[in-house]
Structure formats: structure tokens, C-alpha cells
Design an enzyme around this catalytic site. Structure first.
Site, PDB file in Angstrom:
ATOM      1  CG  PHE A   1       0.880  -2.707  16.534  1.00 40.47           C
ATOM      2  CD1 PHE A   1      -0.052  -3.299  17.373  1.00 40.47           C
ATOM      3  CD2 PHE A   1       2.224  -2.787  16.884  1.00 40.47           C
ATOM      4  CE1 PHE A   1       0.345  -3.953  18.536  1.00 40.47           C
ATOM      5  CE2 PHE A   1       2.631  -3.432  18.036  1.00 40.47           C
ATOM      6  CZ  PHE A   1       1.695  -4.018  18.866  1.00 40.47           C
ATOM      7  CG  ASP A   2      -3.691  -1.647  10.717  1.00 37.45           C
ATOM      8  OD1 ASP A   2      -3.268  -2.609  11.365  1.00 37.45           O
ATOM      9  OD2 ASP A   2      -4.713  -1.702  10.017  1.00 37.45           O
TER      10      ASP A   2
ATOM     11  CG  HIS B   1      -5.362  -9.710  -0.965  1.00 34.72           C
ATOM     12  ND1 HIS B   1      -5.768  -8.403  -0.761  1.00 34.72           N
ATOM     13  CD2 HIS B   1      -5.950 -10.437   0.008  1.00 34.72           C
ATOM     14  CE1 HIS B   1      -6.570  -8.353   0.307  1.00 34.72           C
ATOM     15  NE2 HIS B   1      -6.705  -9.574   0.779  1.00 34.72           N
TER      16      HIS B   1
ATOM     17  CG  ASP C   1      -5.391 -12.478   3.392  1.00 36.16           C
ATOM     18  OD1 ASP C   1      -4.512 -12.774   2.551  1.00 36.16           O
ATOM     19  OD2 ASP C   1      -5.639 -11.305   3.722  1.00 36.16           O
ATOM     20  CD  GLU C   2      -9.097  -9.573   3.842  1.00 34.41           C
ATOM     21  OE1 GLU C   2      -9.600  -9.011   4.827  1.00 34.41           O
ATOM     22  OE2 GLU C   2      -8.224  -9.031   3.125  1.00 34.41           O
TER      23      GLU C   2
ATOM     24  CD1 TRP D   1      -6.152 -13.567   9.413  1.00 37.15           C
ATOM     25  CD2 TRP D   1      -7.289 -11.714   9.910  1.00 37.15           C
ATOM     26  NE1 TRP D   1      -7.129 -13.413   8.464  1.00 37.15           N
ATOM     27  CE2 TRP D   1      -7.846 -12.277   8.737  1.00 37.15           C
ATOM     28  CE3 TRP D   1      -7.843 -10.530  10.410  1.00 37.15           C
ATOM     29  CZ2 TRP D   1      -8.925 -11.710   8.062  1.00 37.15           C
ATOM     30  CZ3 TRP D   1      -8.923  -9.962   9.740  1.00 37.15           C
ATOM     31  CH2 TRP D   1      -9.448 -10.547   8.581  1.00 37.15           C
TER      32      TRP D   1
ATOM     33  NE  ARG E   1      -3.026  -3.187   0.631  1.00 31.04           N
ATOM     34  CZ  ARG E   1      -3.361  -4.120   1.516  1.00 31.04           C
ATOM     35  NH1 ARG E   1      -2.595  -4.344   2.592  1.00 31.04           N
ATOM     36  NH2 ARG E   1      -4.447  -4.840   1.329  1.00 31.04           N
TER      37      ARG E   1
ATOM     38  CD1 TRP F   1      -3.344  -5.058   8.595  1.00 35.76           C
ATOM     39  CD2 TRP F   1      -2.294  -5.608   6.705  1.00 35.76           C
ATOM     40  NE1 TRP F   1      -3.236  -6.429   8.565  1.00 35.76           N
ATOM     41  CE2 TRP F   1      -2.599  -6.798   7.415  1.00 35.76           C
ATOM     42  CE3 TRP F   1      -1.633  -5.703   5.481  1.00 35.76           C
ATOM     43  CZ2 TRP F   1      -2.269  -8.063   6.942  1.00 35.76           C
ATOM     44  CZ3 TRP F   1      -1.307  -6.971   5.009  1.00 35.76           C
ATOM     45  CH2 TRP F   1      -1.624  -8.129   5.723  1.00 35.76           C
ATOM     46  CB  THR F   2       1.185   0.713   5.060  1.00 32.85           C
ATOM     47  OG1 THR F   2       1.231  -0.005   3.818  1.00 32.85           O
ATOM     48  CG2 THR F   2       2.157   0.115   6.051  1.00 32.85           C
ATOM     49  CD  GLU F   3      -4.873  -1.065   4.044  1.00 32.04           C
ATOM     50  OE1 GLU F   3      -5.465  -2.116   3.742  1.00 32.04           O
ATOM     51  OE2 GLU F   3      -4.123  -0.973   5.052  1.00 32.04           O
TER      52      GLU F   3
ATOM     53  CG  ASP G   1      -2.496  -6.866  -0.939  1.00 27.42           C
ATOM     54  OD1 ASP G   1      -3.617  -6.875  -1.481  1.00 27.42           O
ATOM     55  OD2 ASP G   1      -2.310  -7.216   0.239  1.00 27.42           O
TER      56      ASP G   1
END
Length: 549
Positions: free
Chosen positions: A421-422, A260, A326-327, A393, A161, A474-476, A190
């Protein structure tokens, strides 16, 4: 007249006294994080003086690491043939990460079973430096016998991201070493970008590494109109792996599949479900979950095998390859005649079983190269391979961990209830608009400190399958290192103690005292942590913006 020989001996004697003299009484106990498993400290007595530095045995390869760590903490060093202040010994009974440490007024002795154990002993040493009664740096008399509670103590960097430059990753690794983390999970591919260099498929980075725009920070529904691109070179990857290795840290690469996968499919459209209506792959410009998944064809598996070959070469130290898992939306597979034919040919009842089939094919490739598969807890859907390791998770689904443990799988705990931690640290309002987060969950350092990684109800004989725990960032909405640090610290210190210290020794009040004594170190390193008293950023002039790439 003094002979040359007598003069030299006199100078050497003075030099030895200067370096090896005991300190004045040391009044302060160590403020080590994480707290060692067993430590006895004698304050109020003479300790080991660091006023003139530390002499290290020049022929011992461990001295190179000791020299680096002491100098990074402001202590001079000298390599000597004789009369070294530190004695290194090997003791296999201490295991790979255990160590013994003894400090007297005259010497320091370190015993360990590996280089990693020595590194941890050295970090405990430099965290124990205090001023003696005369204000000079010294170490108190102490005896430590220590080993970690868990073997997996990790942090994750999401470079998809927002891409973290190598210089910033090295700063993260330096901080991880201090607090005895041993695993950097590197999220490299991703929907919003592919950052991993694969020589056989250059379009993965030239096309898959670029998106037309990103959401405005704080508003996922509005684009900023600014192109964003970038990837690491093979030399940069190798540099990070080497730098981490020197600090006792293993880098675990993650390449997302089967979901992803938008960036990879945008680069090579034939890897996707080309036979569905409205097939228009692209690198995604918005956050969230997207529908583009790899097609379960032999062409895709040949591609993934090539990618895995290059990953193994770039990350030789890693025992794992993280495949995400995932997802992964199933709607494209449901629409794809090709995917449905694969299901029929292999006797698969539904798309969840197709995902399990996909992952088992990839796992065989990974195992054939001497590595193990690890993935997010969705890899359990449709059946979990008995040799796979699972990252748990989804804290709202506690049965997932229990099922994996009962089957004999190893797990790593990364629950979003404690270790995402985001999420906002809280309490208090954000320091400025750019510090806003889209998630209002308040995960304080106290909340992190209260985590028990072993799931409740785990049979004692299964506890060893809980390898440890890891924080995910996660860095969005984390565009650069100052914002990353603001989210991660001081929570990372709480996690370090959760992952290392025996459960019965944890004490939140004592931890807070030691945490406060760590803040000057973080200040000196320019870490933009969230101040635990008022929530303000430690570096108020830090720029929290997305760099144009």
C-alpha cells in the site's frame, strides 16, 4: 394520593418503554464492510430503536466492550440489572471468531465462541445503524451468521523509516477493529532505525535509533540534512499491546535479521562482520538494501537470545516473532574469514545455506519460548524449517508459495502486486507534490478487491495452510499519519472484504455502494483517505511533512 411504591413502579415502566420501544420502519439495508457470510435483513418494517440508547447487562464483562463501541458510534448506553436489550450467550461451536446476531424490535441477541466473536458482532451492529422513517437511529430486523474466511487479516506499520507515535497507532487500531482486522504487524528495526526498547542493550535505541539525516521526500538521492531519531518505551509498547488486545487485535513484533541490521550493528559494532575491509557501520541515511549483516557467531546468537527474551516479555499475546530474513546481502559473509569458518565447521555449501543455518538457530530460541518464527519469503533460501511460517511478498516468483505449501509450511499472502500500500493508489495525479510516491505502480482499490489469496493451483488439502493476507505499508515516503491514511484508505476496506467474506459473495459493484456509505464515517474520524471519485485527499488541510525528531 399515589404511594411511593406505585410511583416508582410507574417511572420504571415508563423508563422501560422509553428504552425498549420498537422503531418506526427502517428502510435502509446495512452497508457492512466486510460483508458477512450470511445475512438476512427485513427492511420496511419496525426495527430496534436506538433513539434513547441501549441497555446492557451490568454483570456481563462483555458489556464493557459493547459500551465502548456503541458510545464511539454516538449511541448512549446504560448498565442495568434486569431487562437488558442485549443478550450475550456463549456458543463454542461458532469457533474463536464466528458469531450469530439477531435483531428484533424488542431485543438484540449475540452468540459467539469468544470475546473476539462478540467484538465482530458489535461492529456489524454499529455498521448497520440507519435512520428509521422518523429520522431516529435504529437497527433493522436482521439475522446474521458470520465467520471469517481467513484467520490472518493484517496491516503492517513500519516505524523504522518514519516512527508512528502511539496516539496514531491507536487510531489505526480503532479503524482496524471496525473492519475486522485482527493482526498488526509492527516493523520495529531496520537499517534506518531501531525503535524497540531492549533494557540489556540501551545503545540499540540511543545510537541505533538515530540517523544523521533522511532522503528528501520524493528524491532518494538527496539528503535533507535533518537528524531523525526516536524509539518507544517499554510502557508505550505494553500500552499498544493492551489497547490492541481490547480490540481483538494481536501485535506481531518484527526484528530484522540477519540483514537490514545496520542500526543494531552501529550500536554494537562487534555484532557485525568486523574482519572485512572497510568496516564502518552506521545507521543508514538512505533507503534501499544495505550490506551490513549480523556475523554468524556465538556472540551474535547470545545477543539475539537476550533480545528475544525481552520481546517475549513485551509481546506476551503474540504467538509469533517475525525475524524479517529478507534482502540479506551475502557479500560481507563472502569476505569474512569468520563467516567462512562457520560455513566450513557446519558443512554449509554456500552463503544461502549459512542464512538458513542462522535462521534455524534463531528459530530454536523462539520455539523454546513457546512462540513460532515467521519471516519474509527469503527465509526459504537455503532450506526452510518445516515449522516456520512464511510471508509471501514477491508476486513475480509464484513458485515460492507453492514450494512452501508442498513442504507443509503455513503462509501469509502479502504480494507486492496487490498489497504494497505504499504504492500509489491511482488513478489521477497526486493532489500535491508532497503526495508523490517513488513507485508509479497503480494499485487501485478495485485491484486489491480482485485479489484471490489462495495461490492458483493450490491443492484443496493445502488451502488451510494459507492463513490469510496482509497489506504492507513501507514508510520511506510516508512521514506521518495523514500520508499513511492517504495510502491505506479506502484500499484497506477492500482488503478487509477479501480476507473475511466468502469468495462467492464478493461483488465489486455492491462493494462500491457500501464503500460510499462508509466515507461519512471516515470523514467523521478525520481519516485522510484518497477519495475514490477524484483521488483528492479527504482532509485537504492535512500537513504532509516529516516531523523533526
Amino acid at each position: 394520593m399515589i404511594s411511593k411504591c406505585t410511583f416508582s413502579a410507574t417511572v420504571f415502566s415508563l423508563f422501560s418503554l422509553c428504552w425498549g420501544a420498537p422503531s418506526s420502519p427502517v428502510l435502509e439495508a446495512p452497508h457492512t464492510i466486510p460483508l458477512p457470510a450470511a445475512m438476512r435483513v427485513q427492511t420496511g418494517e419496525s426495527g430496534f430503536s436506538l433513539k434513547n440508547g441501549v441497555r446492557l447487562p451490568e454483570k456481563n464483562p462483555l458489556s464493557r466492550q459493547a459500551e465502548r463501541i456503541f458510545r464511539d458510534n454516538g449511541i448512549n448506553t446504560a448498565l442495568v440489572k434486569n431487562n437488558a436489550d442485549i443478550i450475550f450467550t456463549e456458543d463454542a461451536s461458532l469457533g474463536r471468531e464466528g458469531y450469530r446476531l439477531a435483531v428484533t424490535p424488542d431485543s438484540i441477541s449475540i452468540a459467539s465462541g469468544s470475546v473476539n466473536g462478540t467484538l465482530y458482532a458489535l461492529q456489524s451492529l454499529v455498521q448497520s445503524i440507519a435512520a428509521d422513517k422518523n429520522g431516529a437511529p435504529a437497527l433493522p430486523r436482521m439475522d446474521v451468521k458470520d465467520q471469517p474466511r481467513f484467520s490472518w487479516r493484517g496491516l503492517m506499520v513500519d516505524s523504522c523509516r518514519h516512527m508512528m507515535p502511539v496516539r496514531d497507532i491507536k487510531k489505526v487500531l480503532d479503524l482496524m477493529e471496525r473492519y475486522k482486522f485482527n493482526t498488526l504487524h509492527w516493523h520495529l528495526t531496520d537499517d534506518q532505525g531501531w525503535r524497540l526498547p531492549i533494557a540489556k542493550y540501551p545503545r540499540l535505541t540511543t545510537v541505533g535509533g538515530a540517523r544523521a539525516q533522511s532522503p528528501v521526500i520524493g528524491n532518494r538521492n538527496k539528503g535533507d540534512g535533518i537528524p531523525y531519531s526516536g524509539h518507544y518505551t517499554a510502557d508505550e509498547i505494553r500500552d499498544v499491546v493492551r489497547y490492541a488486545r481490547d480490540r481483538g487485535i494481536t501485535v506481531i513484533p518484527e526484528v530484522e535479521m540477519p540483514g537490514h541490521a545496520s542500526a543494531a550493528i552501529a550500536a554494537y559494532p562487534e555484532l557485525g562482520n568486523t574482519d572485512i575491509p572497510g568496516y564502518e557501520p552506521r545507521v543508514q541515511e538512505t533507503w534501499g538494501v544495505h550490506s551490513y549483516t549480523f556475523s554468524p557467531t556465538e556472540k551474535t546468537f547470545r545477543f539475539l537470545e537476550d533480545v528475544i527474551d525481552e520481546i517475549c516479555a513485551l509481546f506476551p499475546d503474540s504467538p509469533y516473532i517475525h525475524i524479517g530474513g529478507d534482502e540479506a546481502p551475502k557479500n560481507q559473509w563472502k569476505q569474512s574469514p569468520t563467516a567462512q569458518r562457520v560455513m566450513k565447521d557446519n558443512g554449509l555449501a554456500n552463503e544461502h545455506e549459512l542464512q538458513s543455518y542462522f535462521i534455524r538457530r534463531v528459530e530454536k530460541m523462539i520455539n523454546n519460548r513457546g512462540k513460532r518464527l515467521i519471516g519474509w519469503d527469503e527465509i526459504q533460501e537455503g532450506g526452510l524449517s518445516p515449522t516456520a511460517t512464511m510471508m509471501v511478498w514477491r508476486s513475480q516468483m509464484p513458485h515460492i508459495a507453492a514450494q512452501a505449501l508442498a513442504q507443509g509450511n503455513d503462509i501469509v499472502m502479502t504480494p507486492n502486486s496487490h498489497l504494497y500500500f505504499d504504492y500509489d493508489q491511482g488513478p489521477g495525479k497526486p493532489a500535491a507534490p508532497e503526495y508523490e510516491t517513488i513507485n508509479n505502480n497503480q494499485l487501485t482499490w478495485q485491484h486489491v478487491y480482485g485479489l484471490e489469496p489462495v495461490p492458483q493451483g493450490t491443492p484443496r488439502e493445502r488451502e488451510k495452510q494459507v492463513l490469510g493476507c496482509q497489506a504492507n505499508i513501507w514508510t520511506e515516503y510516508i512521514p506521518n499519519l495523514p500520508k499513511w491514511e492517504y495510502h491505506v484508505f479506502p484500499r484497506a476496506l477492500a482488503l478487509a472484504e477479501v480476507a473475511w467474506t466468502p469468495q462467492e459473495l464478493k461483488n465489486e459493484k455492491d462493494f462500491r455502494k457500501r464503500l460510499d456509505r462508509q466515507l461519512p464515517f471516515l470523514d467523521a474520524r478525520g481519516v485522510n483517505y484518497k477519495r475514490p471519485d477524484n483521488g483528492a485527499p479527504a482532509q485537504p488541510k492535512a500537513v504532509i511533512t516529516r516531523e523533526r525528531r
